[in-house]
Design a protein around this motif. Structure first.
Motif, PDB file in Angstrom:
ATOM      1  N   ARG A 134       0.838  -1.209   0.000  1.00 45.84           N
ATOM      2  CA  ARG A 134       0.000   0.000   0.000  1.00 45.84           C
ATOM      3  C   ARG A 134       0.871   1.256   0.000  1.00 45.84           C
ATOM      4  O   ARG A 134       0.566   2.241  -0.673  1.00 45.84           O
ATOM      5  CB  ARG A 134      -0.912  -0.033   1.221  1.00 45.84           C
ATOM      6  N   GLU A 141      -1.349   3.121  -8.987  1.00 48.33           N
ATOM      7  CA  GLU A 141      -2.706   2.671  -9.306  1.00 48.33           C
ATOM      8  C   GLU A 141      -2.735   1.848 -10.598  1.00 48.33           C
ATOM      9  O   GLU A 141      -3.712   1.166 -10.869  1.00 48.33           O
ATOM     10  CB  GLU A 141      -3.698   3.847  -9.370  1.00 48.33           C
ATOM     11  N   GLU A 156     -11.766  -9.712   1.901  1.00 46.09           N
ATOM     12  CA  GLU A 156     -12.689  -8.628   2.218  1.00 46.09           C
ATOM     13  C   GLU A 156     -11.950  -7.407   2.771  1.00 46.09           C
ATOM     14  O   GLU A 156     -12.405  -6.281   2.639  1.00 46.09           O
ATOM     15  CB  GLU A 156     -13.730  -9.087   3.246  1.00 46.09           C
ATOM     16  N   TYR A 157     -10.813  -7.622   3.390  1.00 44.11           N
ATOM     17  CA  TYR A 157     -10.047  -6.577   4.050  1.00 44.11           C
ATOM     18  C   TYR A 157      -9.360  -5.611   3.091  1.00 44.11           C
ATOM     19  O   TYR A 157      -8.912  -4.543   3.501  1.00 44.11           O
ATOM     20  CB  TYR A 157      -8.989  -7.202   4.970  1.00 44.11           C
ATOM     21  N   GLN A 159     -10.229  -3.525   0.824  1.00 43.99           N
ATOM     22  CA  GLN A 159     -10.769  -2.166   0.662  1.00 43.99           C
ATOM     23  C   GLN A 159     -10.284  -1.230   1.756  1.00 43.99           C
ATOM     24  O   GLN A 159      -9.953  -0.085   1.482  1.00 43.99           O
ATOM     25  CB  GLN A 159     -12.287  -2.198   0.598  1.00 43.99           C
ATOM     26  N   GLU A 160     -10.225  -1.723   2.992  1.00 41.32           N
ATOM     27  CA  GLU A 160      -9.750  -0.861   4.074  1.00 41.32           C
ATOM     28  C   GLU A 160      -8.261  -0.538   3.937  1.00 41.32           C
ATOM     29  O   GLU A 160      -7.777   0.419   4.543  1.00 41.32           O
ATOM     30  CB  GLU A 160     -10.070  -1.449   5.449  1.00 41.32           C
ATOM     31  N   GLY A 162      -7.027   0.230   0.956  1.00 39.45           N
ATOM     32  CA  GLY A 162      -6.931   1.112  -0.204  1.00 39.45           C
ATOM     33  C   GLY A 162      -6.801   0.367  -1.523  1.00 39.45           C
ATOM     34  O   GLY A 162      -6.356   0.934  -2.519  1.00 39.45           O
ATOM     35  N   THR A 164      -8.686  -2.589  -4.373  1.00 40.59           N
ATOM     36  CA  THR A 164      -9.938  -3.165  -4.838  1.00 40.59           C
ATOM     37  C   THR A 164      -9.644  -4.483  -5.550  1.00 40.59           C
ATOM     38  O   THR A 164      -8.604  -4.599  -6.216  1.00 40.59           O
ATOM     39  CB  THR A 164     -10.703  -2.191  -5.767  1.00 40.59           C
ATOM     40  N   GLU A 166     -10.270  -6.675  -8.537  1.00 39.97           N
ATOM     41  CA  GLU A 166     -10.815  -6.548  -9.892  1.00 39.97           C
ATOM     42  C   GLU A 166     -11.490  -7.824 -10.347  1.00 39.97           C
ATOM     43  O   GLU A 166     -12.513  -7.780 -11.019  1.00 39.97           O
ATOM     44  CB  GLU A 166      -9.714  -6.166 -10.883  1.00 39.97           C
ATOM     45  N   ILE A 179      -5.784  -7.604  -7.924  1.00 34.06           N
ATOM     46  CA  ILE A 179      -6.013  -6.465  -7.035  1.00 34.06           C
ATOM     47  C   ILE A 179      -5.306  -5.234  -7.586  1.00 34.06           C
ATOM     48  O   ILE A 179      -4.223  -5.331  -8.169  1.00 34.06           O
ATOM     49  CB  ILE A 179      -5.445  -6.809  -5.631  1.00 34.06           C
ATOM     50  N   LYS A 181      -4.572  -0.848  -6.539  1.00 36.89           N
ATOM     51  CA  LYS A 181      -4.645   0.251  -5.575  1.00 36.89           C
ATOM     52  C   LYS A 181      -5.680   1.259  -6.075  1.00 36.89           C
ATOM     53  O   LYS A 181      -5.774   1.505  -7.281  1.00 36.89           O
ATOM     54  CB  LYS A 181      -3.251   0.896  -5.527  1.00 36.89           C
ATOM     55  N   TYR A 182      -6.400   1.874  -5.166  1.00 37.69           N
ATOM     56  CA  TYR A 182      -7.324   2.956  -5.562  1.00 37.69           C
ATOM     57  C   TYR A 182      -6.527   4.106  -6.118  1.00 37.69           C
ATOM     58  O   TYR A 182      -5.430   4.407  -5.643  1.00 37.69           O
ATOM     59  CB  TYR A 182      -8.111   3.475  -4.361  1.00 37.69           C
TER      60      TYR A 182
END
Length: 183
Positions: A134, A141, A156-157, A159-160, A162, A164, A166, A179, A181-182
């Motif tokens: 992160r 991104e 599930e974790y 998102q917290e 940062g 997503t 895909e 996966i 990064k936002y």
């Protein structure tokens, strides 16, 4: 184990002796790389928990410009080095004999296009690695992160942290989770 496609196609690869590594089967590797093909030409590929180096070598064979191989086992490092020499990718490979967490903190200095990690299953290494990725300078991104995990592993974790998810590709015994990064 062998290289499936590209410039090193059909070359056989060594695997480390013992039960410390789980080489990705040819069928799963082929499915994975069919999904990764758009991202590989000219890419910087990072293979964390490299084992035999088969995933990073496949990426180089299919057009990646450079691959980092991160592994802490001396037996595996010897195997990776032999496989890189055998496939003639010495000039495109960076082999880091160190802990994955240390490598993320400072040994990879250029933006990665694809990061692949196949950590020991069910030990939460994936989560620990994603926490470090992160904030890593080489993750943007645009970086695609692919985690090989046991089927029951939850993501599930992310998102917290940062990130997503895909997509997820499930096989009989494991899965690949894609996966980013936002932005």
């Amino acid at each position: 184990m062998r290289v499936i496609a590209g410039s090193a196609r059909r070359l056989l690869l060594k695997t480390p002796e013992g039960m410390d590594t789980r080489p990705t089967t040819d069928r799963i590797k082929e499915t994975l790389f069919n999904m990764l093909m758009p991202y590989l030409p000219g890419a910087v590929f990072v293979d964390l928990f490299s084992g035999s180096g088969g995933i990073g070598i496949e990426a180089l064979s299919r057009g990646a410009a450079k691959a980092y191989f991160v592994e802490s086992s001396q037996k595996a490092i010897a195997c990776i080095t032999d496989n890189i020499e055998h496939t003639h990718f010495t000039e495109k490979a960076v082999v880091l004999k160190q802990d994955v967490f240390a490598a993320i903190r400072g040994s990879i200095r250029e933006a990665a296009d694809v990061i692949f990690l196949d950590p020991p299953y069910n030990q939460e290494y994936d989560k620990r690695v994603l926490v470090l990725l992160r904030d890593a300078n080489f993750v943007t991104e645009d970086t695609l992160i692919v985690v090989e995990a046991a089927l029951e592993t939850g993501f599930e974790y992310v998102q917290e942290l940062g990130f997503t998810v895909e997509k997820e590709k499930r096989y009989k015994t494991n899965k690949h989770v894609f996966i980013r990064k936002y932005a």
